[in-house]
Design an enzyme around this catalytic site. Sequence first.
Site: not given
Length: 358
Positions: A151, A295
């Site tokens: 990411q 997360h």
Amino acid sequence: MVPLALLQLSCFFLLASSSAGGSAPDNDQHNRLMLDRFHRWMAFHGRSYPNDDEKLRRFEVYRHNVEYIERTNRDGGLGYQLGENDFTDLTSEEFAARYIGGLIANNDSKVISEGYVADVGKNDPSKLKIPPPPKKVDWRKEHAVTPAKDQGKCGSCWAFAAVATVESAHYIANGKLLNLSEQEILDCDRNDQYGCEGGFPDRALQWIWDYDGIMTEDSYGPYVGEQQACDLSRRAYNYLVTIESVWSIPASEEALKLAVSRQPVAVTIEANVNMQFYNNTSGIYTGPCATLVNHAVVVVGYGRDAVSGVDYWIVKNSWGSKWGHNGFFLMRRGADGPRGLCGIVSTQGVYPLVSVIL
Ligand SMILES: *[C@@H]1O[C@H](CO)[C@@H](O)[C@H](O)[C@H]1NC(C)=O
Ligand SMILES: *[C@@H]1O[C@H](CO)[C@@H](O)[C@H](O)[C@H]1NC(C)=O
Ligand SMILES: *[C@@H]1O[C@H](CO)[C@@H](O)[C@H](O)[C@H]1NC(C)=O
Ligand SMILES: *[C@@H]1O[C@H](CO)[C@@H](O)[C@H](O)[C@H]1NC(C)=O
């Protein structure tokens, strides 16, 4: 070659910071060994720094982290080992700022297409008239999971988690593994999503459903790690992977196990700095962590360690392939109360249903 300034400065740093024991020659020796180790680490991870000041700063952070890793492993309190990885030159604060916090935690888990909520036993999966799930599952071994992605410095875990579930569901339905475009989701899904500041995997799946599919990474363009203008015109002439519905599961480990036996499922966890130091020599991650989820990750399997008898989840992360076991890790299953370790079942897991293309 080691720049002279680096040796001098780091020497100064070591001498200034070591209050306990050790003569100066020992420190010199220790410093030199640590610097060699840092250079090997840099070479292994292909790391370079723009200038000597930055390199010195990173060496200090690396040294601090290596000492933390070794001290923690010596104490043995964790039950697994920490290790060096791609993130060993980041401070905990930098790591948290870059890689944690990509999920806006909420208690609102019903953002699913009207009429499609439900599945695997609203309450007790054992009451369902279906066979119990197998003892172990690993969708990677079925070639149903793409390699772990990165990411980058963007809180887009929510997009990566959602997209990974679609990739796997599409493979399971149609036998074709494709890299789908997180960038398309990051650019285009602006419906109560916050781009690199965070978002929700269930809403991302909802977006894919609403917009009749998601593009492949090849056709939308590579992931760039920042939000750009949404370009849906590229869709006109490109292949879309469509989903039929979005499902959520009850927030329990039993329900998660049953769902994962069918396909990978996106879940939310509390990521913390111990995860920063998880590498391929680490065992089953057992925390410590709390359950304030921040997360999003994907559970791609589960099993039980033959030696220790510890149950685990196999989890796909989005911190690149140099973290953990090629970007995946094992998290203890059935531990830490009803919310699961790190809150893995404190919110409802979500996954898409993909139909067979005839
Ligand atoms: C994992 O960590 C250990 C201990 O720090 C280190 O020796 C090993 O090289 C690391 N493995 C990788 C793949 O970085
Ligand atoms: C979620 O629910 C719990 C328990 O009801 C509450 O304590 C917490 O503040 C809520 N969190 C958010 C982000 O709304
Ligand atoms: C997906 O992308 C990765 C990284 O570029 C690549 O290694 C892999 O072969 C691609 N395709 C699939 C189906 O995983
Ligand atoms: C970890 O990765 C390193 C480097 O790729 C490799 O040499 C080592 O065998 C791996 N160790 C384990 C336990 O997988």
